[in-house]
Design a protein around this motif. Structure first.
Motif, PDB file in Angstrom:
ATOM      1  N   GLN A   1       1.834  -1.778  10.837  1.00 16.51           N
ATOM      2  CA  GLN A   1       3.218  -1.478  11.205  1.00 16.51           C
ATOM      3  C   GLN A   1       3.977  -2.791  11.336  1.00 16.51           C
ATOM      4  N   TRP A   2       4.993  -2.940  10.481  1.00 15.17           N
ATOM      5  CA  TRP A   2       5.887  -4.084  10.589  1.00 15.17           C
ATOM      6  C   TRP A   2       7.026  -3.665  11.502  1.00 15.17           C
ATOM      7  N   GLN A   3       7.323  -4.492  12.510  1.00 12.94           N
ATOM      8  CA  GLN A   3       8.351  -4.140  13.483  1.00 12.94           C
ATOM      9  C   GLN A   3       9.504  -5.126  13.419  1.00 12.94           C
ATOM     10  N   TRP A   4      10.689  -4.568  13.361  1.00 11.67           N
ATOM     11  CA  TRP A   4      11.927  -5.313  13.248  1.00 11.67           C
ATOM     12  C   TRP A   4      12.349  -5.872  14.594  1.00 11.67           C
TER      13      TRP A   4
ATOM     14  N   GLY B   1       6.523  -2.083  -9.640  1.00  9.02           N
ATOM     15  CA  GLY B   1       5.152  -1.626  -9.476  1.00  9.02           C
ATOM     16  C   GLY B   1       4.588  -1.903  -8.090  1.00  9.02           C
ATOM     17  N   GLU B   2       5.458  -2.085  -7.101  1.00  7.29           N
ATOM     18  CA  GLU B   2       5.010  -2.426  -5.758  1.00  7.29           C
ATOM     19  C   GLU B   2       4.327  -1.226  -5.090  1.00  7.29           C
ATOM     20  N   ALA B   3       3.317  -1.529  -4.307  1.00  4.49           N
ATOM     21  CA  ALA B   3       2.636  -0.487  -3.539  1.00  4.49           C
ATOM     22  C   ALA B   3       3.506  -0.015  -2.373  1.00  4.49           C
ATOM     23  N   PHE B   4       4.366  -0.909  -1.878  1.00  5.71           N
ATOM     24  CA  PHE B   4       5.335  -0.538  -0.840  1.00  5.71           C
ATOM     25  C   PHE B   4       6.526  -1.477  -0.928  1.00  5.71           C
ATOM     26  N   ASN B   5       7.697  -0.965  -0.585  1.00 10.15           N
ATOM     27  CA  ASN B   5       8.942  -1.728  -0.622  1.00 10.15           C
ATOM     28  C   ASN B   5       9.939  -0.983   0.261  1.00 10.15           C
ATOM     29  N   SER B   6      10.123  -1.470   1.479  1.00  7.95           N
ATOM     30  CA  SER B   6      10.981  -0.773   2.442  1.00  7.95           C
ATOM     31  C   SER B   6      11.902  -1.745   3.153  1.00  7.95           C
ATOM     32  N   LEU B   7      13.072  -1.234   3.524  1.00 11.98           N
ATOM     33  CA  LEU B   7      13.969  -2.002   4.376  1.00 11.98           C
ATOM     34  C   LEU B   7      13.354  -2.105   5.762  1.00 11.98           C
ATOM     35  N   LEU B   8      13.595  -3.229   6.423  1.00 12.93           N
ATOM     36  CA  LEU B   8      13.193  -3.439   7.809  1.00 12.93           C
ATOM     37  C   LEU B   8      14.439  -3.961   8.514  1.00 12.93           C
TER      38      LEU B   8
ATOM     39  N   PRO C   1      13.585   0.437  11.924  1.00 12.87           N
ATOM     40  CA  PRO C   1      12.940  -0.656  12.653  1.00 12.87           C
ATOM     41  C   PRO C   1      11.427  -0.752  12.528  1.00 12.87           C
ATOM     42  N   VAL C   2      10.784   0.234  11.912  1.00 14.04           N
ATOM     43  CA  VAL C   2       9.334   0.197  11.745  1.00 14.04           C
ATOM     44  C   VAL C   2       8.981   0.639  10.334  1.00 14.04           C
ATOM     45  N   VAL C   3       8.164  -0.156   9.665  1.00 10.34           N
ATOM     46  CA  VAL C   3       7.618   0.206   8.352  1.00 10.34           C
ATOM     47  C   VAL C   3       6.114   0.324   8.531  1.00 10.34           C
ATOM     48  N   SER C   4       5.554   1.471   8.176  1.00 11.06           N
ATOM     49  CA  SER C   4       4.119   1.710   8.326  1.00 11.06           C
ATOM     50  C   SER C   4       3.473   1.986   6.983  1.00 11.06           C
ATOM     51  N   VAL C   5       2.331   1.372   6.758  1.00 12.02           N
ATOM     52  CA  VAL C   5       1.531   1.632   5.563  1.00 12.02           C
ATOM     53  C   VAL C   5       0.086   1.808   6.008  1.00 12.02           C
TER      54      VAL C   5
END
Length: 153
Positions: free
Chosen positions: A53-56, A74-81, A86-90
């Motif tokens: 979890q990336w936290q902003w 071809g990215e496995a993930f690409n999200s705004l933070l 405020p949280v990106v989870s993979v």
């Protein structure tokens, strides 16, 4: 049927409930904080099945898998933070790894607008423990018949 024979068969049948490797151990959530123009910690090693979890904390950022500086599609993930996300989870489970194979299970990532400032990191997914052998119902039945037929019980 003797007590020993019944006990052996009951024990064999119970082995059919062994868990597979994907069920072994508890999954962990690892927190990576966005701090100014960095990710902290920058590089982490996790186990198969764990979540990152990336936290902003401030500003507008991305969490984009790849070497940078721009996405290729071809990215496995690409999200705004950012404030609105405020949280990106993979979750790096077996299905994710199979769908997004990378050499050495290393997933480099970066922030698109701050790549030039060195806002980069990596997630390394360590190989899990070896699979626990399982024996399905048919395997238990076949082994039971073999043992009974051989007079082992």
């Amino acid at each position: 049927m003797s007590f020993l024979r019944r006990a052996l068969i009951a024990g064999l049948v119970s082995t059919s409930t062994l868990v597979g490797a994907s069920d072994v151990g508890a999954q962990t959530t690892h927190i990576v904080n966005q701090v100014n123009f960095t990710f902290a910690p920058q590089d982490i090693t996790i186990a198969v099945g764990d979540t990152v979890q990336w936290q902003w904390t401030s500003g507008d950022h991305t969490v984009t898998e790849g070497a940078g500086p721009f996405p290729s599609g071809g990215e496995a993930f690409n999200s705004l933070l950012q404030n609105s996300n405020p949280v990106v989870s993979v979750t790096f489970d077996a299905a994710f790894l199979a769908a997004n194979p990378r050499p050495g299970n290393v997933y480099d990532y970066y922030c698109i607008p701050h790549f030039a400032f060195g806002q980069i990191g990596s997630v390394t997914v360590a190989a899990g423990p070896p699979a626990i052998p399982t024996m399905g119902e048919w395997g238990v039945l076949a082994l039971s018949v073999l043992l009974l037929g051989a007079g082992a019980v």
